[in-house]
Design an enzyme around this catalytic site. Structure first.
Site, PDB file in Angstrom:
ATOM      1  N   ASN A 124     -70.286  15.885  11.975  1.00  0.00           N
ATOM      2  CA  ASN A 124     -71.466  16.440  12.662  1.00  0.00           C
ATOM      3  C   ASN A 124     -71.579  17.920  12.328  1.00  0.00           C
ATOM      4  OD1 ASN A 124     -73.668  16.534  14.526  1.00  0.00           O
ATOM      5  ND2 ASN A 124     -72.322  17.493  16.027  1.00  0.00           N
ATOM      6  N   ILE A 154     -75.737  10.290  21.741  1.00  0.00           N
ATOM      7  CA  ILE A 154     -74.283  10.287  21.915  1.00  0.00           C
ATOM      8  C   ILE A 154     -73.802   8.851  21.660  1.00  0.00           C
ATOM      9  CG2 ILE A 154     -72.417  10.677  23.595  1.00  0.00           C
ATOM     10  CD1 ILE A 154     -73.852  13.231  23.333  1.00  0.00           C
ATOM     11  N   GLY A 200     -85.126  17.093   9.450  1.00  0.00           N
ATOM     12  CA  GLY A 200     -84.352  16.760   8.247  1.00  0.00           C
ATOM     13  C   GLY A 200     -84.105  17.875   7.255  1.00  0.00           C
ATOM     14  N   MET A 248     -79.843  12.845  17.597  1.00  0.00           N
ATOM     15  CA  MET A 248     -79.864  13.283  18.987  1.00  0.00           C
ATOM     16  C   MET A 248     -79.371  12.233  19.989  1.00  0.00           C
ATOM     17  SD  MET A 248     -80.693  16.336  18.663  1.00  0.00           S
ATOM     18  CE  MET A 248     -81.010  16.843  20.354  1.00  0.00           C
ATOM     19  N   GLU A 292     -76.228  26.665   8.150  1.00  0.00           N
ATOM     20  CA  GLU A 292     -75.968  25.214   8.188  1.00  0.00           C
ATOM     21  C   GLU A 292     -76.180  24.608   6.813  1.00  0.00           C
ATOM     22  OE1 GLU A 292     -77.852  22.921  11.332  1.00  0.00           O
ATOM     23  OE2 GLU A 292     -78.080  24.720  12.543  1.00  0.00           O
ATOM     24  N   ARG A 351     -77.368   0.994  24.810  1.00  0.00           N
ATOM     25  CA  ARG A 351     -76.647   1.756  23.787  1.00  0.00           C
ATOM     26  C   ARG A 351     -75.851   0.828  22.853  1.00  0.00           C
ATOM     27  NH1 ARG A 351     -76.100   7.121  23.748  1.00  0.00           N
ATOM     28  NH2 ARG A 351     -77.044   7.251  25.788  1.00  0.00           N
ATOM     29  N   HIS A 397     -72.976  21.406  14.176  1.00  0.00           N
ATOM     30  CA  HIS A 397     -73.416  21.925  15.473  1.00  0.00           C
ATOM     31  C   HIS A 397     -73.847  23.384  15.280  1.00  0.00           C
ATOM     32  CE1 HIS A 397     -73.675  22.189  19.811  1.00  0.00           C
ATOM     33  NE2 HIS A 397     -73.093  23.371  19.716  1.00  0.00           N
TER      34      HIS A 397
HETATM   35  C1  GRF Z   1     -79.643  21.435  13.374  1.00  0.00           C
HETATM   36  O1  GRF Z   1     -79.774  22.677  14.006  1.00  0.00           O
HETATM   37  C2  GRF Z   1     -78.287  20.852  13.626  1.00  0.00           C
HETATM   38  O2  GRF Z   1     -77.279  21.821  13.748  1.00  0.00           O
HETATM   39  C3  GRF Z   1     -78.462  20.141  14.926  1.00  0.00           C
HETATM   40  O3  GRF Z   1     -79.759  19.596  14.875  1.00  0.00           O
HETATM   41  C4  GRF Z   1     -80.560  20.388  13.989  1.00  0.00           C
HETATM   42  C5  GRF Z   1     -81.136  19.467  12.961  1.00  0.00           C
HETATM   43  O4  GRF Z   1     -82.090  20.090  12.140  1.00  0.00           O
HETATM   44  N1  GRF Z   1     -77.411  19.170  15.127  1.00  0.00           N
HETATM   45  P1  GRF Z   1     -82.673  19.355  10.877  1.00  0.00           P
HETATM   46  O5  GRF Z   1     -83.312  18.055  11.352  1.00  0.00           O
HETATM   47  O6  GRF Z   1     -81.547  19.081   9.937  1.00  0.00           O
HETATM   48  O7  GRF Z   1     -83.680  20.292  10.299  1.00  0.00           O
END
Ligand code: GRF
Length: 218
Positions: A108, A93, A14, A91, A175, A66, A110
């Site tokens: 999202n 889909i 998180g 995590m 990010e 799902r 990535h």
């Molecule tokens: C991040 O690297 C994000 O890009 C990917 O999952 C990771 C999540 O990290 N989708 P966090 O839980 O926000 O620390």
């Protein structure tokens, strides 16, 4: 201008959720996190949300089909009248039906400069590929995994001897900068989706103009 309401979906630690909460309370992102949902009851991100006074719920996916799991998610999401569903290390889909239900409203992040290195463990892919410039992408979620319209990207230069851990850290720092910023662009009407592409107005020019790695000294 109205503040956006976000439902954030998480599965893990998180740190992106934290960056959204921080930007929201610092007035740097015109949006509030209304609800945090996790498919994993033990996700540290859930505890973080609770600590910060945000409603947080686990909706475990284990043992559920799902569609059945998504039906529970939809109930929780719809009860909160949110503008966007923000995936922050979620995590799983989604089925095409889920994506169609929230069309143009799922974001999202990535950890790669898409369309390079889609899929799992993008940072390890970047390290193994020997790239000198890595980065991250905020995009709208479509039925094609890691391929929806790009909203914002950030690039980071890697030291030539970067370890996989260093690659992860540098990308993560980027990010934390662009996820809140992307949502702020949407909230302030400076970015919107039009015919499958993101269009912008009143955005500043990117900087620096050229990122080089390694630098070559004369
Ligand atoms: C991040 O690297 C994000 O890009 C990917 O999952 C990771 C999540 O990290 N989708 P966090 O839980 O926000 O620390």
């Amino acid at each position: 201008m109205k503040r956006l309401r976000l439902v954030v979906l998480v599965s893990g630690r998180g740190t992106n959720l934290r960056s959204l909460l921080d930007a929201s309370s610092a007035g740097e992102m015109l949006a509030d996190v209304a609800l945090v949902l996790s498919n994993r009851p033990d996700a540290p991100a859930l505890a973080l949300a609770t600590e910060r006074g945000v409603e947080a719920r686990a909706i475990p996916s284990a043992g559920l089909a799902r569609e059945a799991h998504e039906a529970l998610l939809c109930d929780a999401i719809d009860a909160h009248a949110s503008d966007y569903i923000v995936l922050a290390g979620y995590m799983r889909i989604f089925t095409p039906a889920f994506i169609r239900r929230y069309a143009h409203r799922i974001l999202n992040i990535h950890p790669a400069l898409l369309p390079a290195f889609p899929g799992l463990d993008a940072q390890a892919q970047a390290h193994a590929g020997g790239v000198r410039i890595a980065g991250c992408t905020v995009h709208f979620v479509t039925e094609d995994v890691d391929a929806g319209p790009i909203l914002m990207q950030a690039a980071v230069a890697l030291p030539v001897l970067a370890t996989p851990e260093m690659v992860r850290e540098r990308i993560l720092e980027a990010e934390h900068r662009i996820y809140p910023a992307s949502i702020h662009l949407l909230a302030t009407g400076r970015a919107r989706l039009e015919a499958g592409r993101v269009v912008y107005r009143d955005v500043a020019a990117p900087s620096p103009t050229v990122l080089v790695s390694p630098e070559v000294e004369p």
